[in-house]
Motif scaffolding. Structure first.
Motif, PDB file in Angstrom:
ATOM      1  N   ILE A   1       0.837  -1.202   0.000  1.00 44.16           N
ATOM      2  CA  ILE A   1       0.000   0.000   0.000  1.00 44.16           C
ATOM      3  C   ILE A   1       0.871   1.252   0.000  1.00 44.16           C
ATOM      4  CG2 ILE A   1      -1.651   1.339   1.377  1.00 44.16           C
ATOM      5  CD1 ILE A   1      -2.890  -1.387   2.221  1.00 44.16           C
ATOM      6  N   LEU A   2       1.943   1.243   0.780  1.00 47.61           N
ATOM      7  CA  LEU A   2       2.864   2.387   0.813  1.00 47.61           C
ATOM      8  C   LEU A   2       3.477   2.648  -0.552  1.00 47.61           C
ATOM      9  CD1 LEU A   2       4.712   1.833   4.185  1.00 47.61           C
ATOM     10  CD2 LEU A   2       3.531   3.928   3.509  1.00 47.61           C
ATOM     11  N   ILE A   3       3.843   1.595  -1.230  1.00 47.12           N
ATOM     12  CA  ILE A   3       4.425   1.739  -2.559  1.00 47.12           C
ATOM     13  C   ILE A   3       3.384   2.281  -3.532  1.00 47.12           C
ATOM     14  CG2 ILE A   3       5.395   0.468  -4.525  1.00 47.12           C
ATOM     15  CD1 ILE A   3       6.730  -1.387  -2.347  1.00 47.12           C
ATOM     16  N   SER A   4       2.157   1.816  -3.409  1.00 46.07           N
ATOM     17  CA  SER A   4       1.074   2.316  -4.266  1.00 46.07           C
ATOM     18  C   SER A   4       0.776   3.782  -3.979  1.00 46.07           C
ATOM     19  CB  SER A   4      -0.194   1.499  -4.070  1.00 46.07           C
ATOM     20  OG  SER A   4       0.003   0.179  -4.478  1.00 46.07           O
ATOM     21  N   ALA A   5       0.890   4.173  -2.722  1.00 39.47           N
ATOM     22  CA  ALA A   5       0.619   5.562  -2.335  1.00 39.47           C
ATOM     23  C   ALA A   5       1.656   6.509  -2.908  1.00 39.47           C
ATOM     24  CB  ALA A   5       0.564   5.694  -0.815  1.00 39.47           C
TER      25      ALA A   5
ATOM     26  N   ALA B   1      10.212   1.062   1.538  1.00 34.23           N
ATOM     27  CA  ALA B   1       9.126   0.174   1.991  1.00 34.23           C
ATOM     28  C   ALA B   1       9.565  -1.281   1.999  1.00 34.23           C
ATOM     29  CB  ALA B   1       7.894   0.354   1.110  1.00 34.23           C
ATOM     30  N   GLU B   2      10.316  -1.688   1.004  1.00 32.85           N
ATOM     31  CA  GLU B   2      10.741  -3.084   0.925  1.00 32.85           C
ATOM     32  C   GLU B   2      11.651  -3.476   2.081  1.00 32.85           C
ATOM     33  OE1 GLU B   2      12.411  -3.352  -2.986  1.00 32.85           O
ATOM     34  OE2 GLU B   2      10.456  -3.606  -3.931  1.00 32.85           O
ATOM     35  N   ASN B   3      12.376  -2.509   2.638  1.00 31.26           N
ATOM     36  CA  ASN B   3      13.348  -2.813   3.693  1.00 31.26           C
ATOM     37  C   ASN B   3      12.962  -2.265   5.063  1.00 31.26           C
ATOM     38  OD1 ASN B   3      15.243  -4.061   1.859  1.00 31.26           O
ATOM     39  ND2 ASN B   3      15.590  -2.012   1.066  1.00 31.26           N
ATOM     40  N   CYS B   4      11.760  -1.735   5.196  1.00 32.50           N
ATOM     41  CA  CYS B   4      11.391  -1.079   6.446  1.00 32.50           C
ATOM     42  C   CYS B   4      10.960  -2.081   7.518  1.00 32.50           C
ATOM     43  CB  CYS B   4      10.277  -0.068   6.203  1.00 32.50           C
ATOM     44  SG  CYS B   4       8.658  -0.798   5.911  1.00 32.50           S
ATOM     45  N   THR B   5      10.910  -1.566   8.728  1.00 30.25           N
ATOM     46  CA  THR B   5      10.433  -2.341   9.869  1.00 30.25           C
ATOM     47  C   THR B   5       9.225  -1.622  10.454  1.00 30.25           C
ATOM     48  OG1 THR B   5      11.796  -1.157  11.474  1.00 30.25           O
ATOM     49  CG2 THR B   5      12.788  -3.097  10.405  1.00 30.25           C
TER      50      THR B   5
END
Length: 83
Positions: free
Chosen positions: A13-17, A25-29
């Protein structure tokens, strides 16, 4: 649904936003801050609320995305609504 599954859906969703968030986003915690780390705007946040409600089939009751500082806060809220 497990926290890790919720987090993975939230990353999508973050990537879409905002596609600029893809690498982050791919590496977040769960400790990633929605505003300082991702730099989300009010429009991005509105998109996220709608996407979260649709993807998880929940409603934000008496709370707004401004109530959440970290990705973990959102995960916890979603987890609570799904129980």
């Amino acid at each position: 649904m497990k926290r890790t599954e919720i987090l993975e859906k939230l990353k999508d969703i973050l990537i879409s936003a905002d596609s600029k968030n893809m690498e982050l986003a791919e590496n977040c915690t769960e400790s990633a801050n929605l505003y300082t780390d991702f730099g989300l705007t009010s429009v991005n946040m509105l998109f996220m609320v709608i996407a979260i409600e649709e993807d998880f089939n929940i409603r934000f009751d008496d709370v707004s995305m401004d109530s959440f500082a970290t990705l973990g806060d959102v995960v916890s809220y979603i987890e609570g609504k799904l129980q």
